[in-house]
Design an enzyme around this catalytic site. Structure first.
Site, PDB file in Angstrom:
ATOM      1  N   HIS A  10      -0.277   8.868  -6.214  1.00 50.67           N
ATOM      2  CA  HIS A  10       0.200   7.732  -5.420  1.00 50.67           C
ATOM      3  C   HIS A  10      -0.335   7.854  -4.006  1.00 50.67           C
ATOM      4  O   HIS A  10      -0.398   8.956  -3.453  1.00 50.67           O
ATOM      5  CB  HIS A  10       1.737   7.730  -5.359  1.00 50.67           C
ATOM      6  CG  HIS A  10       2.282   6.920  -4.221  1.00 50.67           C
ATOM      7  ND1 HIS A  10       2.421   5.559  -4.276  1.00 50.67           N
ATOM      8  CD2 HIS A  10       2.673   7.278  -2.966  1.00 50.67           C
ATOM      9  CE1 HIS A  10       2.896   5.114  -3.103  1.00 50.67           C
ATOM     10  NE2 HIS A  10       3.056   6.148  -2.306  1.00 50.67           N
ATOM     11  N   THR A  48      -5.414   0.865  -9.227  1.00 46.98           N
ATOM     12  CA  THR A  48      -4.171   1.267  -9.918  1.00 46.98           C
ATOM     13  C   THR A  48      -4.404   1.539 -11.402  1.00 46.98           C
ATOM     14  O   THR A  48      -3.916   2.527 -11.943  1.00 46.98           O
ATOM     15  CB  THR A  48      -3.113   0.154  -9.751  1.00 46.98           C
ATOM     16  OG1 THR A  48      -2.942  -0.109  -8.354  1.00 46.98           O
ATOM     17  CG2 THR A  48      -1.777   0.558 -10.355  1.00 46.98           C
ATOM     18  N   ARG A  52      -8.608   8.425  -9.788  1.00 41.54           N
ATOM     19  CA  ARG A  52      -8.164   7.814 -11.049  1.00 41.54           C
ATOM     20  C   ARG A  52      -9.346   7.510 -11.964  1.00 41.54           C
ATOM     21  O   ARG A  52      -9.236   7.623 -13.187  1.00 41.54           O
ATOM     22  CB  ARG A  52      -7.359   6.552 -10.767  1.00 41.54           C
ATOM     23  CG  ARG A  52      -5.975   6.848 -10.174  1.00 41.54           C
ATOM     24  CD  ARG A  52      -5.336   5.575  -9.659  1.00 41.54           C
ATOM     25  NE  ARG A  52      -3.968   5.764  -9.199  1.00 41.54           N
ATOM     26  CZ  ARG A  52      -3.344   4.905  -8.389  1.00 41.54           C
ATOM     27  NH1 ARG A  52      -3.977   3.819  -7.961  1.00 41.54           N
ATOM     28  NH2 ARG A  52      -2.094   5.127  -8.020  1.00 41.54           N
ATOM     29  N   GLU A 112       7.492   5.940   3.858  1.00 47.63           N
ATOM     30  CA  GLU A 112       7.428   6.970   2.805  1.00 47.63           C
ATOM     31  C   GLU A 112       7.436   8.379   3.410  1.00 47.63           C
ATOM     32  O   GLU A 112       8.076   9.288   2.875  1.00 47.63           O
ATOM     33  CB  GLU A 112       6.191   6.731   1.935  1.00 47.63           C
ATOM     34  CG  GLU A 112       6.339   5.452   1.108  1.00 47.63           C
ATOM     35  CD  GLU A 112       5.071   5.025   0.373  1.00 47.63           C
ATOM     36  OE1 GLU A 112       4.042   5.724   0.467  1.00 47.63           O
ATOM     37  OE2 GLU A 112       5.114   3.980  -0.300  1.00 47.63           O
ATOM     38  N   ASN A 125      -1.349   7.687 -14.028  1.00 49.14           N
ATOM     39  CA  ASN A 125      -2.517   7.558 -13.146  1.00 49.14           C
ATOM     40  C   ASN A 125      -2.563   8.586 -12.009  1.00 49.14           C
ATOM     41  O   ASN A 125      -3.185   8.367 -10.968  1.00 49.14           O
ATOM     42  CB  ASN A 125      -2.664   6.119 -12.644  1.00 49.14           C
ATOM     43  CG  ASN A 125      -1.494   5.666 -11.798  1.00 49.14           C
ATOM     44  OD1 ASN A 125      -0.522   6.395 -11.618  1.00 49.14           O
ATOM     45  ND2 ASN A 125      -1.593   4.455 -11.276  1.00 49.14           N
ATOM     46  N   TYR A 158      10.262   3.747  -5.098  1.00 49.61           N
ATOM     47  CA  TYR A 158       9.616   2.591  -5.736  1.00 49.61           C
ATOM     48  C   TYR A 158      10.492   1.334  -5.695  1.00 49.61           C
ATOM     49  O   TYR A 158      10.338   0.462  -6.539  1.00 49.61           O
ATOM     50  CB  TYR A 158       9.249   2.939  -7.185  1.00 49.61           C
ATOM     51  CG  TYR A 158       7.934   3.712  -7.304  1.00 49.61           C
ATOM     52  CD1 TYR A 158       6.741   3.179  -6.826  1.00 49.61           C
ATOM     53  CD2 TYR A 158       7.889   4.959  -7.918  1.00 49.61           C
ATOM     54  CE1 TYR A 158       5.540   3.873  -6.933  1.00 49.61           C
ATOM     55  CE2 TYR A 158       6.680   5.660  -8.035  1.00 49.61           C
ATOM     56  CZ  TYR A 158       5.516   5.104  -7.535  1.00 49.61           C
ATOM     57  OH  TYR A 158       4.321   5.781  -7.653  1.00 49.61           O
ATOM     58  N   LYS A 167       1.337  12.969  -8.876  1.00 48.52           N
ATOM     59  CA  LYS A 167       2.411  12.687  -9.827  1.00 48.52           C
ATOM     60  C   LYS A 167       2.516  13.827 -10.854  1.00 48.52           C
ATOM     61  O   LYS A 167       1.622  14.689 -10.938  1.00 48.52           O
ATOM     62  CB  LYS A 167       2.134  11.330 -10.479  1.00 48.52           C
ATOM     63  CG  LYS A 167       2.190  10.164  -9.469  1.00 48.52           C
ATOM     64  CD  LYS A 167       1.826   8.836 -10.131  1.00 48.52           C
ATOM     65  CE  LYS A 167       1.910   7.677  -9.157  1.00 48.52           C
ATOM     66  NZ  LYS A 167       1.502   6.382  -9.763  1.00 48.52           N
TER      67      LYS A 167
HETATM   68  P1  RTP Z   1       1.130   3.802  -6.411  1.00 50.63           P
HETATM   69  O1  RTP Z   1       2.254   3.061  -5.697  1.00 50.63           O
HETATM   70  O2  RTP Z   1       1.624   4.762  -7.446  1.00 50.63           O
HETATM   71  O3  RTP Z   1       0.130   4.383  -5.453  1.00 50.63           O
HETATM   72  O4  RTP Z   1       0.324   2.744  -7.222  1.00 50.63           O
HETATM   73  P2  RTP Z   1      -0.306   1.388  -6.750  1.00 50.63           P
HETATM   74  O5  RTP Z   1       0.136   1.030  -5.358  1.00 50.63           O
HETATM   75  O6  RTP Z   1      -1.760   1.514  -6.993  1.00 50.63           O
HETATM   76  O7  RTP Z   1       0.351   0.394  -7.783  1.00 50.63           O
HETATM   77  P3  RTP Z   1       1.776  -0.308  -7.803  1.00 50.63           P
HETATM   78  O8  RTP Z   1       1.569  -1.715  -8.204  1.00 50.63           O
HETATM   79  O9  RTP Z   1       2.546  -0.020  -6.540  1.00 50.63           O
HETATM   80  O10 RTP Z   1       2.464   0.438  -9.016  1.00 50.63           O
HETATM   81  C1  RTP Z   1       3.082   1.682  -8.858  1.00 50.63           C
HETATM   82  C2  RTP Z   1       2.836   2.516 -10.063  1.00 50.63           C
HETATM   83  O11 RTP Z   1       3.520   1.918 -11.175  1.00 50.63           O
HETATM   84  C3  RTP Z   1       2.815   2.199 -12.361  1.00 50.63           C
HETATM   85  N1  RTP Z   1       2.461   0.939 -13.009  1.00 50.63           N
HETATM   86  N2  RTP Z   1       2.612   0.751 -14.284  1.00 50.63           N
HETATM   87  N3  RTP Z   1       2.710  -0.414 -16.857  1.00 50.63           N
HETATM   88  C4  RTP Z   1       2.201  -1.100 -15.849  1.00 50.63           C
HETATM   89  O12 RTP Z   1       1.728  -2.207 -15.984  1.00 50.63           O
HETATM   90  C5  RTP Z   1       2.206  -0.490 -14.535  1.00 50.63           C
HETATM   91  N4  RTP Z   1       1.794  -1.070 -13.414  1.00 50.63           N
HETATM   92  C6  RTP Z   1       1.973  -0.147 -12.443  1.00 50.63           C
HETATM   93  C7  RTP Z   1       1.559   2.976 -11.985  1.00 50.63           C
HETATM   94  O13 RTP Z   1       1.835   4.384 -12.134  1.00 50.63           O
HETATM   95  C8  RTP Z   1       1.384   2.606 -10.535  1.00 50.63           C
HETATM   96  O14 RTP Z   1       0.643   3.579  -9.858  1.00 50.63           O
END
Ligand code: RTP
Length: 148
Positions: A115, A91, A102, A126, A112, A49, A9
């Protein structure tokens, strides 16, 4: 062989973590099949997303992803989707174990660093989105030293 989509990112690129992150995947034994540094526009980030579009953090997440260049990559190897997620860590960096990307390099969930696809099916989607012209088909000469 299984493939996953990994994106460093904008914070990871700005902080000079591209080499470190590539090194971790390489040293594990995975093969790099696609790599490009690119800036994405808002509609592209929203598409990537789209499953999170109803989340309260969606707009901030899209702002974050379009805030600077990202390093888009395809990595290949046995169980690379699940193992890639382990290398990346949880995450929320407050819950990511030390030794994960991370866990070692991030403090906040909204910064973080990286991805990684969360399933083989999403990896295919993707990779098609980010690498519409396909990836590079080659096999590492180390293959027989990594796989029995
Ligand atoms: P990613 O898709 O980026 O690999 O992350 P992930 O699967 O571990 O988590 P996901 O739930 O898909 O969330 C995507 C990205 O959104 C941001 N996020 N912010 N503010 C918040 O509570 C929050 N929750 C998620 C993070 O950058 C996360 O990686």
């Amino acid at each position: 062989m299984e493939q996953t989509f990994i994106m460093i990112k904008p914070d990871g690129v700005q902080r000079g973590l591209v080499g470190e992150i590539i090194s971790r995947f390489e040293k594990k034994g995975f093969s790099l099949k696609g790599l490009k540094l690119m800036s994405v526009e808002r509609p592209f980030a929203e598409k990537h997303y789209e499953d999170l579009s109803s989340k309260p953090f969606f707009e901030g997440l899209v702002d974050y992803i379009i805030s600077g260049p990202v390093a888009a990559m395809v990595w290949e190897g046995k169980n690379v989707v699940a193992t890639g997620r382990k290398i990346i860590g949880a995450t929320k960096p407050s819950e990511s174990d030390p030794g994960t990307i991370r866990g070692d390099f991030a403090v906040e969930v909204g910064r973080n660093v990286i991805h990684g696809s969360d399933s083989v099916e999403n990896a295919k989607k993707e990779i098609a989105l980010w690498f519409p012209d396909g990836t590079v088909n080659w096999q590492s000469s180390l293959h027989s030293w990594i796989y029995e």
